[in-house]
Each structure stands twice: as C-alpha cells, then as structure tokens.
Design a protein around this motif. Structure first.
Motif, short mmCIF file in Angstrom:
data_model
loop_
_atom_site.label_atom_id
_atom_site.label_comp_id
_atom_site.label_asym_id
_atom_site.label_seq_id
_atom_site.Cartn_x
_atom_site.Cartn_y
_atom_site.Cartn_z
N LEU A 43 -18.78 -3.62 -14.79
CA LEU A 43 -17.89 -2.46 -14.85
C LEU A 43 -16.71 -2.76 -13.93
O LEU A 43 -16.92 -3.10 -12.76
CB LEU A 43 -18.63 -1.21 -14.39
CG LEU A 43 -17.89 0.11 -14.55
CD1 LEU A 43 -18.89 1.20 -14.91
CD2 LEU A 43 -17.17 0.50 -13.30
N VAL A 44 -15.51 -2.66 -14.47
CA VAL A 44 -14.30 -2.97 -13.71
C VAL A 44 -13.42 -1.73 -13.63
O VAL A 44 -13.15 -1.08 -14.64
CB VAL A 44 -13.52 -4.13 -14.37
CG1 VAL A 44 -12.20 -4.38 -13.66
CG2 VAL A 44 -14.36 -5.39 -14.38
N ASP A 74 -22.57 -3.95 -12.32
CA ASP A 74 -21.91 -4.75 -11.30
C ASP A 74 -20.46 -4.28 -11.28
O ASP A 74 -19.66 -4.62 -12.15
CB ASP A 74 -21.99 -6.24 -11.64
CG ASP A 74 -23.41 -6.76 -11.56
OD1 ASP A 74 -24.20 -6.22 -10.75
OD2 ASP A 74 -23.74 -7.71 -12.30
N VAL A 75 -20.13 -3.45 -10.29
CA VAL A 75 -18.84 -2.77 -10.23
C VAL A 75 -17.88 -3.56 -9.36
O VAL A 75 -18.25 -4.00 -8.26
CB VAL A 75 -19.01 -1.34 -9.64
CG1 VAL A 75 -17.68 -0.61 -9.63
CG2 VAL A 75 -20.05 -0.56 -10.40
N SER A 76 -16.65 -3.74 -9.85
CA SER A 76 -15.61 -4.36 -9.03
C SER A 76 -14.32 -3.57 -9.19
O SER A 76 -14.03 -3.03 -10.25
CB SER A 76 -15.40 -5.83 -9.42
OG SER A 76 -14.97 -5.92 -10.75
N ASN A 77 -13.56 -3.49 -8.09
CA ASN A 77 -12.29 -2.78 -8.07
C ASN A 77 -11.17 -3.80 -8.16
O ASN A 77 -10.94 -4.57 -7.24
CB ASN A 77 -12.17 -1.95 -6.79
CG ASN A 77 -10.88 -1.17 -6.73
OD1 ASN A 77 -10.06 -1.22 -7.65
ND2 ASN A 77 -10.68 -0.44 -5.65
N ARG A 78 -10.48 -3.80 -9.29
CA ARG A 78 -9.33 -4.70 -9.48
C ARG A 78 -8.02 -3.93 -9.44
O ARG A 78 -6.99 -4.43 -9.86
CB ARG A 78 -9.46 -5.45 -10.80
CG ARG A 78 -10.63 -6.41 -10.80
CD ARG A 78 -10.64 -7.27 -12.01
NE ARG A 78 -11.87 -8.05 -12.08
CZ ARG A 78 -12.35 -8.60 -13.16
NH1 ARG A 78 -11.69 -8.46 -14.30
NH2 ARG A 78 -13.47 -9.29 -13.12
N ALA A 96 -12.65 -0.79 -1.65
CA ALA A 96 -11.30 -1.27 -1.41
C ALA A 96 -10.91 -2.23 -2.53
O ALA A 96 -11.78 -2.78 -3.22
CB ALA A 96 -11.24 -1.98 -0.06
N PRO A 97 -9.61 -2.46 -2.73
CA PRO A 97 -9.19 -3.40 -3.76
C PRO A 97 -9.82 -4.78 -3.55
O PRO A 97 -9.88 -5.28 -2.43
CB PRO A 97 -7.67 -3.47 -3.60
CG PRO A 97 -7.32 -2.15 -2.99
CD PRO A 97 -8.47 -1.81 -2.09
N GLY A 98 -10.33 -5.36 -4.63
CA GLY A 98 -10.95 -6.67 -4.57
C GLY A 98 -12.42 -6.65 -4.17
O GLY A 98 -13.07 -7.68 -4.17
#
Length: 129
Positions: A43-44, A74-78, A96-98
């Motif tokens: 999940l992005v 699996d979450v990531s902040n782009r 936070a970003p990244g």
C-alpha cells in the motif's frame, strides 16, 4: 415372507443414502476464506492517491476482498508530507516521507469502506463481499 425383509432393507438403505447426501451437502458449502491465511499487499500513500498493488504491475484505489480476508499491508509514504492511515482500527501512526510500516487488517464485515490518509490526504475504497 422373505420379500418383506428385503423391502425393509432396501428402504433403510435408501434412507441412509438420503441422509448421507443431506449431511454431505451441508458440509460441502464453500467457506468465505481459508482460515489462518494472511495475504500480503503493498500500500503506497502519495500526495494524490492511496494505491494498493492488486497484481504484479497493477495498482488500484478501489479493491475488493471476500468477507473474512486477513491482509497485511506493507505501507510506505511516497508523498511530500507526513501521513497517517487508520483502517478499521489498525493505524500506521504518523509516517514521515520515505518511511514505511506494516499493518494487519481483518475484513470481517460486508460493505463499502472508505478510508482517508490524514491530514487531508487521498482516499481508498474497499468493498467486502
């Protein structure tokens, strides 16, 4: 006199066959999901969308699950800002970003669910059948 016990045995065998078919039909119903199976999805979160990988090269902001599905995201902040995502009580916390994290969600109720990345982020729609 020998015909009567043969008829009784035939009727008894028929009743047993019908009962076995009824029991087999009751147990033969399909389960919604396999218990204990956890699916893993990426999940992005970006500034404009929240996307879930549904296939190898396919992303979606609207996804469908069967009732009872358990999914580890699996979450990531782009994005360029910090975001938080709360899906049915499973919370990423402030990302936070990244940065990235994981969250486990159990889809136990049927319906349409809309979730938004906070603050003022994009949304994702989940349909549970």
């Amino acid at each position: 006199m020998n015909a009567r016990p043969a008829i009784v045995r035939a009727l008894a065998a028929g009743a047993i066959t019908i009962a076995a078919a009824a029991i087999g039909g009751a147990n033969g119903s399909r389960a919604t999901t396999a218990p204990g199976v956890v699916s893993v999805s990426t999940l992005v979160i970006t500034d404009h969308a929240v996307m879930i990988r549904v296939r190898r090269h396919t992303w979606a902001s609207v996804v469908h699950y069967p009732r009872g599905a358990e999914v580890r995201y699996d979450v990531s902040n782009r994005g360029r800002r910090a975001y938080s995502l709360d899906i049915l009580g499973s919370v990423t916390g402030r990302l936070a970003p990244g940065r990235g994290t994981t969250m486990l969600v159990s889809w136990t109720h049927r319906g349409r669910f809309v979730f938004r990345a906070l603050p003022n982020g994009a949304r994702i729609v989940v349909w549970v059948a």
